[in-house]
Enzyme design. Structure first.
Site, PDB file in Angstrom:
ATOM      1  N   GLY A 260     -13.361 -76.006   2.132  1.00 12.39           N
ATOM      2  CA  GLY A 260     -12.905 -75.973   3.526  1.00 12.39           C
ATOM      3  C   GLY A 260     -11.633 -75.183   3.752  1.00 12.39           C
TER       4      GLY A 260
ATOM      5  N   SER B 135     -11.977 -68.164 -10.661  1.00 13.73           N
ATOM      6  CA  SER B 135     -12.167 -67.238 -11.788  1.00 13.73           C
ATOM      7  C   SER B 135     -11.662 -67.902 -13.068  1.00 13.73           C
ATOM      8  CB  SER B 135     -11.373 -65.950 -11.548  1.00 13.73           C
ATOM      9  OG  SER B 135     -11.725 -65.389 -10.308  1.00 13.73           O
TER      10      SER B 135
ATOM     11  N   ARG C 215       4.769 -76.579   3.812  1.00 12.60           N
ATOM     12  CA  ARG C 215       5.872 -77.085   2.975  1.00 12.60           C
ATOM     13  C   ARG C 215       5.451 -78.313   2.165  1.00 12.60           C
ATOM     14  NH1 ARG C 215      10.436 -76.055   6.952  1.00 12.60           N
ATOM     15  NH2 ARG C 215      10.806 -73.839   6.607  1.00 12.60           N
TER      16      ARG C 215
ATOM     17  N   GLU D 289      -0.381 -59.449  -7.022  1.00 15.06           N
ATOM     18  CA  GLU D 289      -1.795 -59.735  -7.251  1.00 15.06           C
ATOM     19  C   GLU D 289      -2.671 -58.755  -6.470  1.00 15.06           C
ATOM     20  OE1 GLU D 289      -0.582 -64.386  -7.737  1.00 15.06           O
ATOM     21  OE2 GLU D 289      -2.406 -63.962  -6.632  1.00 15.06           O
TER      22      GLU D 289
ATOM     23  N   ARG E  62     -29.437 -34.173 -14.719  1.00 12.90           N
ATOM     24  CA  ARG E  62     -30.755 -34.340 -14.107  1.00 12.90           C
ATOM     25  C   ARG E  62     -31.214 -33.059 -13.391  1.00 12.90           C
ATOM     26  NH1 ARG E  62     -34.581 -37.846 -13.321  1.00 12.90           N
ATOM     27  NH2 ARG E  62     -35.662 -37.958 -11.316  1.00 12.90           N
TER      28      ARG E  62
ATOM     29  N   GLN F 194     -25.673 -28.471  -2.811  1.00  7.88           N
ATOM     30  CA  GLN F 194     -24.366 -28.509  -2.130  1.00  7.88           C
ATOM     31  C   GLN F 194     -24.002 -29.925  -1.678  1.00  7.88           C
ATOM     32  OE1 GLN F 194     -23.730 -26.924   1.858  1.00  7.88           O
ATOM     33  NE2 GLN F 194     -22.166 -25.571   1.008  1.00  7.88           N
TER      34      GLN F 194
ATOM     35  N   GLN G 252     -26.043 -43.522  -4.558  1.00 12.26           N
ATOM     36  CA  GLN G 252     -27.042 -42.707  -3.858  1.00 12.26           C
ATOM     37  C   GLN G 252     -27.366 -41.444  -4.665  1.00 12.26           C
ATOM     38  OE1 GLN G 252     -28.523 -43.775  -1.214  1.00 12.26           O
ATOM     39  NE2 GLN G 252     -29.685 -41.977  -0.602  1.00 12.26           N
TER      40      GLN G 252
ATOM     41  N   GLU H 205      -9.702 -58.557   6.199  1.00 10.21           N
ATOM     42  CA  GLU H 205      -9.232 -58.966   7.535  1.00 10.21           C
ATOM     43  C   GLU H 205      -7.837 -59.588   7.426  1.00 10.21           C
ATOM     44  OE1 GLU H 205     -12.275 -59.694   6.271  1.00 10.21           O
ATOM     45  OE2 GLU H 205     -13.287 -58.132   7.424  1.00 10.21           O
TER      46      GLU H 205
END
Ligand SMILES: Cc1cc2nc3c(=O)[nH]c(=O)nc-3n(C[C@H](O)[C@H](O)[C@H](O)COP(=O)(O)OP(=O)(O)OC[C@H]3O[C@@H](n4cnc5c(N)ncnc54)[C@H](O)[C@@H]3O)c2cc1C
Length: 384
Positions: free
Chosen positions: A132, A161, A182, A247, A273, A284, A341, A372
């Site tokens: 929550g 983690s 606090r 961090e 490839r 290109q 891709q 955000e």
């Protein structure tokens, strides 16, 4: 004219030499095992010991604890971790916990925990998030009630983690339910064999498969008074917030390494490839996509370098670290998407490094504070 390769200020000769050690460590001890660790859902404990022996775990600690005395050394490791194509090994979490103890711990606490964290005998986790309470950390419900000689801890944490492997968990808990931010304190919980402590199963994720991300449960777990970090209640929120710029920068640094990996993998693929009478690289569109990716990588690197220079001078502020994390986590996702891709169908196959990365990099926009939340922090700084 051949130019000397540019070297950022934070990269001293010592850091460069250390980075070389880290690079060889990842090449020899890490990359050959990563597939196996992904299959088993966690990194072998042995790796922690090996990293400890080489001084990687305590790299940014002061010299008395065997480190180089600067976070620049840890930055070199994170770059190499990314360049090895990994973001799953929780070495950065181990580093954060060490810095909490270094910054806020008593001398007794430093002497008790830092050597084990440096050698790998102790693996650490940070448990802030709850079902929550994520972005809004003040909502956390885990509570530490004062009793004779310490606290009784009750609560549930999620997405942690190193959750399966941790011996020492830095738990954010309320020691004062009415105190708002606090009222939060950090308790260092030695979880091995602790009555009432339970680990949930490793969580199934869309990336970072080698990371043992888990739920943790605390049911009437007794925590001795001497395990309260810094021995002063109500400091937890401030302690967490003060460490967050490092961090967040750590996440951004690793993104730079991951971007290098993505580009290397893709260049190797498209130059090998064959298609339409040449290689994929001859097209290109391929060249333009790679040129864009390389440009993004260099913009990430420049931002990270400037943040690291500030960090070394003790001048990295919250908003700048947030911008760097925001930018780098966004850019790595764009780079990996385009690089995937360029691999065509192979990019969708798990045996290809770029496919693994696709899931792994998605988490970079979520943990350590979401994109955000980073924007909120930046926006706040605009009118400060
Ligand atoms: C792989 C992985 C490893 C993790 N490791 C750890 C760990 O070791 N320790 C730990 O404590 N936590 C860890 N986390 C948890 C992580 O830090 C949280 O997931 C993250 O902070 C977001 O919290 P939440 O998941 O509760 O999402 P929420 O807070 O519910 O957010 C949901 C969405 O709402 C948005 N949102 C929330 N508030 C606002 C706002 N005010 N304005 C605009 N948008 C908003 C968020 O950006 C997000 O998009 C890990 C997560 C993952 C995925």
């Amino acid at each position: 004219m051949t130019l000397e390769p540019y070297r950022a200020r934070w990269m001293t000769d010592d850091v460069v030499a250390f980075q070389d050690i880290a690079r060889r460590f990842f090449e020899r001890e890490f990359v050959p095992h990563l597939e196996g660790w992904r299959a088993q859902g966690c990194i072998d404990r042995n790796l922690w010991y090996k990293a400890g022996e080489l001084g990687l775990l305590g790299a940014s600690m002061p010299e008395e604890f065997g480190g180089g005395g600067s976070k620049a050394f840890m930055a070199a490791i994170l770059l190499e971790q990314g360049r090895a194509g990994d973001a799953a090994w929780g070495i950065s979490v181990q580093n954060y916990v060490s810095h909490y103890i270094l910054a806020y711990g008593t001398e007794e606490q430093k002497a008790r925990w830092l050597p084990g964290l440096g050698s790998g005998q102790t693996v650490a986790a940070i448990a802030m998030t709850e079902p929550g309470a994520g972005s809004d950390l003040k909502q956390l419900k885990t509570v530490a009630n004062a009793v004779q000689g310490g606290y009784v801890l009750n609560g549930q944490k999620t997405f942690i983690s190193n959750g399966q492997s941790a011996d020492l968990v830095c738990v954010a808990a309320k020691t004062d339910l009415a105190g708002g931010s606090r009222g939060i304190s950090l308790l260092m919980v030695e979880v091995k064999g602790a009555d009432g402590f339970l680990r949930g199963k490793p969580l199934k994720k869309i990336g970072l498969q080698a990371a043992d991300t888990s739920e943790l449960f605390f049911e009437d777990v007794f925590v001795p008074q001497e395990n309260l970090l810094g021995q002063e209640e109500g400091q937890g929120f401030r302690q967490l917030m003060t460490q967050l710029p490092w961090e967040r920068l750590s996440i951004a640094i690793r993104c730079v390494g991951l971007a290098e990996y993505a580009l290397d993998q893709t260049i190797a693929h498209v130059t090998a490839r064959k298609a339409f009478g040449g290689t994929l690289f001859d097209l290109q569109n391929t060249q333009f996509k790679l040129a864009e990716a390389k440009t993004k990588l260099e913009s990430m690197r420049s931002f990270v370098d400037s943040c690291l220079d500030r960090l070394v001078l003790d001048q990295l502020d919250i908003a700048t670290a947030a911008m760097c994390k925001l930018h780098c986590s966004q850019a790595i996702n764009e780079i990996v998407d385009e690089c995937l891709q360029l691999h065509g169908g192979y990019g969708f196959m798990e045996e290809y490094g770029i496919a693994r990365l696709y899931g792994d990099v998605r988490a970079q926009k979520i943990y350590g504070g979401t994109s955000e939340v980073m924007k909120l922090l930046v926006a706040r700084s605009l009118i400060a």
